[in-house]
Design a protein around this motif. Sequence first.
Motif, PDB file in Angstrom:
ATOM      1  N   GLN A 336       0.820  -1.198   0.000  1.00  0.00           N
ATOM      2  CA  GLN A 336       0.000   0.000   0.000  1.00  0.00           C
ATOM      3  C   GLN A 336       0.863   1.260   0.000  1.00  0.00           C
ATOM      4  O   GLN A 336       2.012   1.236   0.427  1.00  0.00           O
ATOM      5  N   ALA A 337       0.274   2.326  -0.540  1.00  0.00           N
ATOM      6  CA  ALA A 337       0.911   3.642  -0.496  1.00  0.00           C
ATOM      7  C   ALA A 337       0.197   4.484   0.546  1.00  0.00           C
ATOM      8  O   ALA A 337      -1.036   4.537   0.580  1.00  0.00           O
ATOM      9  N   SER A 354       3.547   9.805  -0.451  1.00  0.00           N
ATOM     10  CA  SER A 354       3.308   8.548  -1.172  1.00  0.00           C
ATOM     11  C   SER A 354       4.352   7.514  -0.789  1.00  0.00           C
ATOM     12  O   SER A 354       5.107   7.032  -1.633  1.00  0.00           O
ATOM     13  N   SER A 356       5.552   3.922   0.043  1.00  0.00           N
ATOM     14  CA  SER A 356       5.135   2.543  -0.192  1.00  0.00           C
ATOM     15  C   SER A 356       5.595   1.697   0.981  1.00  0.00           C
ATOM     16  O   SER A 356       6.786   1.654   1.304  1.00  0.00           O
TER      17      SER A 356
END
Length: 417
Positions: A336-337, A354, A356
């Motif tokens: 997921q980001a 953002s 990760s």
Amino acid sequence: MTDYVGRYGTPLYVYRLDEVRKTATALLRGLPQPSRLYYSLKANPHPSVVRELTAQGVHAEISSCGELRAALSAGQNPADILYTGPGKSIHDMRTAIRSGVRRFSVESRTERGRLGEAAETEASDVEYLVRINAPGPAAGSAGLRMTGVPSQFGVDFEQARAQPELFRARGRLRPVGMHFFPATNVADPTALFEEFRLSVETAAALRESTGFDPELIDLGGGFAAPFAKPGDLPDYSSLRESLEPVLDQNFPGWRDGRPSIAFESGRHLTASCGTLLTTVLDVKQSGGRTYVVLDAGTNVLGGMAGLGRIMTPAAVPLRVAGAGPEAAMAGQPPSQAVTLVGPLCTPLDVLSRSASIEPIEEGDVLQIPHTGAYGLTASLLAFLSHPPATEVVVDGTTEVHVRRLELTETPLKGVAR
């Protein structure tokens, strides 16, 4: 790492002296021989880190009286310290001279005059280098250009050629050299060589036009390192082979110390030694985004993000068994980001928009690598008055030093500047 979190909590910086030694040894080996290496304390002024670099034969480059205190407490010989920076006050200069500093870099005729006044007042002879804003830029890219463009740093090349008196002794002042620092964070060794080559050739041109024969040429730095993300330090081992012929051609006596050659490094020497540990306080959804709230914000890391100079941090959960930040991120792509934010009461407290990362939850501890340079002391320490992060210095498995900086009030009355 989990032991340190259990003892000291988070946010927590861990600095590894064995990594400092390894990095310093590699960089020194890659420089022309003989040469001198200065450590720029602005990257990380922790006395234990500076003390380790001192033991490796690295001298201190400072730009404030606070950094002077850190260098002296780390065992630096004041006679080996270089005091630089474009805004040194008469108070700064006199304090440094009283402490035994005898070598300064001056950035203008005005600053040379102020240094002369300080030397006369303190009844001490002082040496200085003239900082030069060399023409350029050279080929390649850099994190920040310091010269070759309009700048507050140094004297423009043409101005220096037109002012040969800058290179003449005056009162208690004696000029001993030239100081260059064209760029920062140049990851490409070939591009960095070109920066150094241009500086050497500029120094030779100034020698011819002014008649000043320098005893010391400080070529500055530009040695790069990843910031707050995985990656390898650039390999600068080719610099010695490529730069020595340039020095031979322009300054044939340099191998015998006529002139001495110096370099400077900050982030490259210390970035890889540091890891920041931070606890997840909350994981929440808003507008289709996942926000991870940490106990470390821009008051702990990345305080210069608003200037656009700090890159987005990357984080790995500490619970990844047997893996450090590098190993964990080398595996499967995260699932997921998320947006990493700190605890400060402002929407500007964002470490990454953002990031990760594998699924995490409240209470997890994240580790952010390569934070041994421009970490805590380059952050917004006083903003919202949260306590600063704790710093732990280790050498192998041995704890060397543990501290937490504190902001205190010091009433002042009639302090002369």
